[in-house]
Enzyme design. Sequence first.
Site, mmCIF file in Angstrom:
data_model
loop_
_atom_site.group_PDB
_atom_site.id
_atom_site.type_symbol
_atom_site.label_atom_id
_atom_site.label_comp_id
_atom_site.label_asym_id
_atom_site.label_seq_id
_atom_site.Cartn_x
_atom_site.Cartn_y
_atom_site.Cartn_z
ATOM 1 N N HIS A 191 1.633 -0.484 -5.138
ATOM 2 C CA HIS A 191 1.848 -1.569 -6.102
ATOM 3 C C HIS A 191 1.374 -2.846 -5.428
ATOM 4 O O HIS A 191 1.869 -3.201 -4.355
ATOM 5 C CB HIS A 191 3.320 -1.660 -6.482
ATOM 6 C CG HIS A 191 3.572 -2.545 -7.653
ATOM 7 N ND1 HIS A 191 2.999 -2.334 -8.882
ATOM 8 C CD2 HIS A 191 4.359 -3.637 -7.798
ATOM 9 C CE1 HIS A 191 3.413 -3.258 -9.723
ATOM 10 N NE2 HIS A 191 4.239 -4.066 -9.092
ATOM 11 N N HIS A 192 0.414 -3.519 -6.016
ATOM 12 C CA HIS A 192 -0.289 -4.596 -5.320
ATOM 13 C C HIS A 192 -0.201 -5.917 -6.074
ATOM 14 O O HIS A 192 -0.291 -5.934 -7.301
ATOM 15 C CB HIS A 192 -1.751 -4.203 -5.117
ATOM 16 C CG HIS A 192 -1.881 -2.872 -4.436
ATOM 17 N ND1 HIS A 192 -1.963 -1.690 -5.136
ATOM 18 C CD2 HIS A 192 -1.891 -2.534 -3.131
ATOM 19 C CE1 HIS A 192 -2.050 -0.683 -4.284
ATOM 20 N NE2 HIS A 192 -1.998 -1.173 -3.055
ATOM 21 N N GLU A 246 0.840 -1.198 0.000
ATOM 22 C CA GLU A 246 0.000 0.000 0.000
ATOM 23 C C GLU A 246 0.876 1.250 0.000
ATOM 24 O O GLU A 246 0.597 2.212 -0.720
ATOM 25 C CB GLU A 246 -0.940 -0.010 1.205
ATOM 26 C CG GLU A 246 -1.975 1.066 1.178
ATOM 27 C CD GLU A 246 -2.935 0.997 -0.010
ATOM 28 O OE1 GLU A 246 -3.494 2.062 -0.346
ATOM 29 O OE2 GLU A 246 -3.130 -0.084 -0.603
ATOM 30 N N HIS A 259 0.679 -3.569 -14.132
ATOM 31 C CA HIS A 259 -0.380 -3.355 -15.119
ATOM 32 C C HIS A 259 -0.117 -2.141 -15.992
ATOM 33 O O HIS A 259 -0.322 -2.192 -17.204
ATOM 34 C CB HIS A 259 -1.746 -3.266 -14.424
ATOM 35 C CG HIS A 259 -2.099 -4.516 -13.687
ATOM 36 N ND1 HIS A 259 -2.482 -5.678 -14.325
ATOM 37 C CD2 HIS A 259 -2.085 -4.810 -12.366
ATOM 38 C CE1 HIS A 259 -2.703 -6.625 -13.433
ATOM 39 N NE2 HIS A 259 -2.473 -6.124 -12.233
ATOM 40 N N GLU A 260 0.364 -1.057 -15.398
ATOM 41 C CA GLU A 260 0.618 0.167 -16.167
ATOM 42 C C GLU A 260 1.727 -0.019 -17.201
ATOM 43 O O GLU A 260 1.772 0.697 -18.195
ATOM 44 C CB GLU A 260 0.942 1.339 -15.248
ATOM 45 C CG GLU A 260 2.250 1.161 -14.484
ATOM 46 C CD GLU A 260 2.420 2.120 -13.331
ATOM 47 O OE1 GLU A 260 3.136 3.114 -13.515
ATOM 48 O OE2 GLU A 260 1.839 1.850 -12.269
ATOM 49 N N ASP A 263 8.218 -5.045 -9.814
ATOM 50 C CA ASP A 263 7.827 -6.382 -9.373
ATOM 51 C C ASP A 263 8.986 -7.102 -8.702
ATOM 52 O O ASP A 263 8.810 -7.771 -7.682
ATOM 53 C CB ASP A 263 7.298 -7.187 -10.564
ATOM 54 C CG ASP A 263 6.086 -6.517 -11.174
ATOM 55 O OD1 ASP A 263 5.112 -6.266 -10.447
ATOM 56 O OD2 ASP A 263 6.130 -6.206 -12.383
#
Length: 100
Positions: free
Chosen positions: A61-62, A57, A79-80, A88
């Site tokens: 980045h989840h 949080e 995703h972006e 990652d």
Amino acid sequence: MTVQKLSELGISNALKLLNSETVSPWVIKDGKLTKLFQFKDFQHAFGFMTMSALYFEKKNHHPEWSNTYNKVNVQLTTHEAGGVSEKDFNLAKRMDRFAG
């Protein structure tokens, strides 16, 4: 700041470095950085998820993850960027530390 998707060579090199520092390896599965963490029991698995969630949080980045008793399956992708990025790998390193 724009996040860039890593090339296949970039992913391969980053994966080798990441796995040189951990006992159970990360892999690329379905185009995502993936690992199954296994803990002593549910309490330890949930504690790991809690520490990780607070950090995620903060970094905005989840992961995609699931928990069954003492196991936590994690998949990371940006995703972006449309794939795996350096973000990652940074989260993966942090998760390995939390799991240790």
